[in-house]
Design a protein around this motif. Structure first.
Motif, mmCIF file in Angstrom:
data_model
loop_
_atom_site.group_PDB
_atom_site.id
_atom_site.type_symbol
_atom_site.label_atom_id
_atom_site.label_comp_id
_atom_site.label_asym_id
_atom_site.label_seq_id
_atom_site.Cartn_x
_atom_site.Cartn_y
_atom_site.Cartn_z
ATOM 1 N N LEU A 173 0.822 -1.216 0.000
ATOM 2 C CA LEU A 173 0.000 0.000 0.000
ATOM 3 C C LEU A 173 0.852 1.261 0.000
ATOM 4 O O LEU A 173 0.468 2.284 -0.584
ATOM 5 C CB LEU A 173 -0.931 -0.007 1.208
ATOM 6 C CG LEU A 173 -1.966 -1.150 1.249
ATOM 7 C CD1 LEU A 173 -2.723 -1.145 2.580
ATOM 8 C CD2 LEU A 173 -2.942 -1.005 0.084
ATOM 9 N N GLY A 174 2.024 1.170 0.649
ATOM 10 C CA GLY A 174 2.874 2.348 0.738
ATOM 11 C C GLY A 174 3.423 2.799 -0.597
ATOM 12 O O GLY A 174 3.751 3.981 -0.772
ATOM 13 N N LEU A 175 3.525 1.891 -1.569
ATOM 14 C CA LEU A 175 4.027 2.276 -2.886
ATOM 15 C C LEU A 175 3.128 3.304 -3.559
ATOM 16 O O LEU A 175 3.583 4.112 -4.367
ATOM 17 C CB LEU A 175 4.147 1.038 -3.793
ATOM 18 C CG LEU A 175 5.182 -0.026 -3.409
ATOM 19 C CD1 LEU A 175 5.198 -1.133 -4.443
ATOM 20 C CD2 LEU A 175 6.577 0.588 -3.290
ATOM 21 N N VAL A 176 1.831 3.255 -3.251
ATOM 22 C CA VAL A 176 0.889 4.200 -3.868
ATOM 23 C C VAL A 176 0.438 5.268 -2.872
ATOM 24 O O VAL A 176 -0.554 5.956 -3.087
ATOM 25 C CB VAL A 176 -0.341 3.443 -4.424
ATOM 26 C CG1 VAL A 176 0.071 2.557 -5.580
ATOM 27 C CG2 VAL A 176 -1.017 2.615 -3.342
ATOM 28 N N GLY A 177 1.163 5.394 -1.752
ATOM 29 C CA GLY A 177 0.894 6.452 -0.792
ATOM 30 C C GLY A 177 -0.276 6.210 0.127
ATOM 31 O O GLY A 177 -0.825 7.164 0.701
ATOM 32 N N VAL A 178 -0.686 4.961 0.326
ATOM 33 C CA VAL A 178 -1.804 4.624 1.214
ATOM 34 C C VAL A 178 -1.274 4.010 2.496
ATOM 35 O O VAL A 178 -0.331 3.215 2.471
ATOM 36 C CB VAL A 178 -2.772 3.642 0.514
ATOM 37 C CG1 VAL A 178 -3.915 3.256 1.446
ATOM 38 C CG2 VAL A 178 -3.304 4.261 -0.771
ATOM 39 N N SER A 179 -1.882 4.380 3.628
ATOM 40 C CA SER A 179 -1.465 3.824 4.914
ATOM 41 C C SER A 179 -1.828 2.344 4.989
ATOM 42 O O SER A 179 -2.913 1.930 4.546
ATOM 43 C CB SER A 179 -2.137 4.577 6.066
ATOM 44 O OG SER A 179 -1.764 5.944 6.044
ATOM 45 N N GLY A 180 -0.952 1.574 5.588
ATOM 46 C CA GLY A 180 -1.172 0.134 5.707
ATOM 47 C C GLY A 180 -1.527 -0.273 7.127
ATOM 48 O O GLY A 180 -1.805 0.578 7.995
ATOM 49 N N PRO A 181 -1.529 -1.570 7.426
ATOM 50 C CA PRO A 181 -1.957 -2.082 8.725
ATOM 51 C C PRO A 181 -0.932 -1.932 9.838
ATOM 52 O O PRO A 181 -1.250 -2.193 11.000
ATOM 53 C CB PRO A 181 -2.235 -3.553 8.438
ATOM 54 C CG PRO A 181 -1.326 -3.892 7.303
ATOM 55 C CD PRO A 181 -1.245 -2.666 6.477
ATOM 56 N N LEU A 197 8.656 4.358 1.290
ATOM 57 C CA LEU A 197 7.889 3.508 0.378
ATOM 58 C C LEU A 197 7.411 4.293 -0.842
ATOM 59 O O LEU A 197 7.347 3.756 -1.947
ATOM 60 C CB LEU A 197 6.701 2.898 1.115
ATOM 61 C CG LEU A 197 7.057 1.899 2.232
ATOM 62 C CD1 LEU A 197 5.822 1.476 2.998
ATOM 63 C CD2 LEU A 197 7.754 0.676 1.639
ATOM 64 N N ALA A 198 7.067 5.556 -0.639
ATOM 65 C CA ALA A 198 6.649 6.376 -1.777
ATOM 66 C C ALA A 198 7.777 6.543 -2.789
ATOM 67 O O ALA A 198 7.543 6.565 -4.005
ATOM 68 C CB ALA A 198 6.165 7.740 -1.284
ATOM 69 N N VAL A 199 9.003 6.663 -2.303
ATOM 70 C CA VAL A 199 10.153 6.788 -3.203
ATOM 71 C C VAL A 199 10.294 5.528 -4.068
ATOM 72 O O VAL A 199 10.562 5.607 -5.277
ATOM 73 C CB VAL A 199 11.445 7.051 -2.392
ATOM 74 C CG1 VAL A 199 12.670 6.886 -3.286
ATOM 75 C CG2 VAL A 199 11.413 8.448 -1.801
ATOM 76 N N LEU A 200 10.092 4.352 -3.461
ATOM 77 C CA LEU A 200 10.142 3.112 -4.237
ATOM 78 C C LEU A 200 9.054 3.108 -5.315
ATOM 79 O O LEU A 200 9.289 2.683 -6.452
ATOM 80 C CB LEU A 200 9.968 1.906 -3.314
ATOM 81 C CG LEU A 200 11.185 1.498 -2.474
ATOM 82 C CD1 LEU A 200 10.826 0.331 -1.565
ATOM 83 C CD2 LEU A 200 12.347 1.102 -3.379
#
Length: 591
Positions: A173-181, A197-200
């Motif tokens: 989820l972090g790849l697309v800028g969404v918070s995960g669990p 994660l956003a940088v990846l």
């Protein structure tokens, strides 16, 4: 000293060093930084910078490792991207934790890249849907893996009890800028994870954009005019090589000599410009066609290779600076010499008698005389009776059957007492008085001996069509089987034969030899041509892929196959139907 400097500036050594720099950047992203240096960095830059530098450094490390292949081929675009990434990697090493040692390595490599600029002139590869598909599918998976590894190694600020699955979901989820669990007890750690994660994710998107913007350069499937010119050469000089007609395959490109009197047909596979058989056209002009092919090959940084050329063709390629390796023999039968008499032909006579007792009879016909319904029936049988999901062969296979442009071919049919087809052989023209085997099919429940019946009927009846010579299958490493089973064979030869017998369980190497040798043919050596010993692994890979001995999964082939435009064909998963030439009038690349 001069030779040493020239050596380290060569594409080979530059690619090795960029591989090292990429590995160092990747490992440094996950190794703990020196605490004192890290504190100094945090006092100067915002806390999110080191996090972005960590995952960004990992992504750059992977990209540099992938770029090493393009650098080895002397690609100009790979040099430009490697220079930019190396400069960025040096800055990242400083931002992450004053990793001056790694930054210094990047700086030295930048100097080497600038000094070696003249060695990188190869043009970009053509636009490739498969390459784009690989980036879109493999890129996110690799980015998720790197993100999960980073979250697993850097657990500070994560709530107690966070599982590996939670970190994996957070990475996705972090790849697309969404918070995960993953629950963070420290807001700073949450920001760091989000930025990293956003940088990846951004790195994957940028890579996809770069690949998607690749120019539609490079070779293209034969245009209508090229197809016509190649046919004209075959009409005049097709008798020279039994594999000449296979140059008209729809997945090949063609390059002509500057005189237009000869040509080389080829296909680009995995960075290898893979031709097959001898050049087409006047033999005196072959060196010019090979020179034109090599000039184009070098301009793109491809590795040159040829499979199945004759001894005459091998000499031309060798004079052009390529190495030659004998890889097998072609079985050629002459109608005037063939006979079923004698003890040596006993097994063939018995097989033919067995098929005849089962009520089978064979006939020989030109493709032009086959009714449309029968052509469709044979095409259906060719697919149903095929061993595997995709049509095999490249050097000695046409990849289509029953088209109007191939009416000069010959077909041998085996029918039972009810008139049902139980097997057939398809041959393409070899000049005016020869034919070369393209397809061999038999019904799975047909009696043993149906192939022998068709071959012997062909040799007995084909002279009425003006045919005097017939080329059968290619037997790889034929001499090894022949000499390795003789009395007095040495231990090395016996060991090599044993290896080939083991490999025959997967590729039917011995079976092809046995199926040919019983007819007592003339054996004509065939050769593999390659540019450099270091290229042999990818040349071998290209051979396996071209001959469909190694095949991508069906879903991947379906997704990566380009839609046909003006009759263009990307690959040949089945025998093509239709009656019109499958050529293109435009110059859009699809190789």
């Amino acid at each position: 000293m001069t030779s040493f400097l020239a050596g380290v500036r060569s594409p080979l050594w530059v690619s090795r060093i960029v591989l090292l720099v990429g590995a160092v950047s990747l490992l440094s992203a996950y190794l703990p930084a020196i605490a004192v240096r890290t504190r100094l960095v945090h006092e100067v830059v915002p806390p999110s910078f080191p996090a972005a530098a960590t995952t960004g450094g990992a992504a750059i490390g992977v990209l540099l490792i992938l770029l090493s292949r393009g650098l080895r081929r002397g690609k100009a675009r790979a040099w430009t991207v490697a220079l930019l990434l190396t400069c960025l990697a040096g800055a990242i090493h400083v931002l992450r934790g004053l990793q001056v040692e790694q930054a210094a390595l990047c700086g030295l490599f930048v100097v080497q890249l600038v000094a070696a600029r003249k060695s990188f002139t190869a043009r970009p590869d053509p636009l490739s849907l498969r390459r784009m598909l690989s980036v879109v599918t493999v890129g996110p998976v690799l980015a998720v893996g790197l993100g999960w590894l980073w979250l697993s190694l850097s657990r500070d600020g994560q709530a107690v009890g966070t599982s590996s699955g939670d970190r994996l979901a957070q990475a996705v989820l972090g790849l697309v800028g969404v918070s995960g669990p993953v629950t963070f007890t420290d807001p700073h750690a949450q920001v760091v994870a989000a930025v990293g994660l956003a940088v990846l994710g951004v790195a994957v998107v940028l890579l996809a954009v770069v690949v998607g913007l690749a120019p539609p350069d490079g070779p293209h499937p034969m245009t209508a005019s090229e197809h016509t010119a190649l046919r004209a050469l075959l009409d005049e000089w097709g008798w020279v090589d039994s594999l000449g007609y296979f140059a008209t395959r729809d997945d090949r490109a063609v390059v002509f000599s500057h005189t237009g009197r000869s040509a080389v047909s080829y296909r680009v596979i995995g960075g290898v410009s893979f031709s097959a058989g001898d050049p087409i056209g006047h033999p005196d002009d072959w060196p010019q066609a090979v020179a034109a092919w090599l000039e184009e090959t070098r301009s793109y940084g491809w590795a040159p290779a040829n499979l199945g050329c004759s001894e005459r063709g091998a000499e031309i390629y060798h004079r052009a600076g390529l190495d030659v390796l004998e890889v097998g023999d072609e079985a050629v039968l002459h109608t005037s010499d063939f006979s079923l008499e004698g003890r040596a032909m006993r097994s063939v006579r018995q097989a033919v008698a067995r098929a005849q007792r089962a009520g089978l009879a064979a006939s020989v016909e030109r493709v032009s005389t086959l009714p449309v319904e029968l052509r469709e029936e044979l095409r259906t049988h060719a697919i149903e009776w095929r061993d595997g999901a995709i049509e095999r062969g490249f050097a000695m296979a046409l990849g289509r059957f029953g088209q109007e442009r191939d009416d000069a071919g010959v077909v041998v049919l085996a029918r039972d007492t009810a008139g049902e087809v139980r097997g057939f052989l398809s041959f393409v023209p070899w000049g005016d008085d020869g034919i070369s085997l393209d397809l061999m099919r038999r019904s799975p429940d047909a009696v043993n001996g149906v192939v022998e019946l068709m071959v012997t009927t062909l040799l007995a009846d084909v002279e009425q069509l003006g045919i005097t010579k017939v080329s059968l299958n290619f037997a790889a490493f034929r001499s090894v089987f022949d000499r390795g089973e003789r009395i007095g064979a040495g231990p090395v030869l016996k060991a090599w034969r044993a290896i080939l017998i083991w490999a025959s369980r997967f590729a039917q190497i011995e079976a092809l030899y046995r199926s040919n040798v019983k007819y007592r043919p003339e054996w004509v050596p065939r050769y593999l041509v390659y540019g450099d010993v270091a290229d042999l692994p990818r040349v071998a890979s290209a051979v396996l892929r071209a001959e469909a001995l190694v095949v991508a999964p069906q879903w991947y082939r379906r997704l990566s196959r380009k839609p046909s435009r003006a009759g263009a064909v990307e690959e040949i998963p089945a025998l093509q139907a239709g009656t019109e030439p499958v050529v293109r009038d435009d110059a859009q690349s699809s190789t």
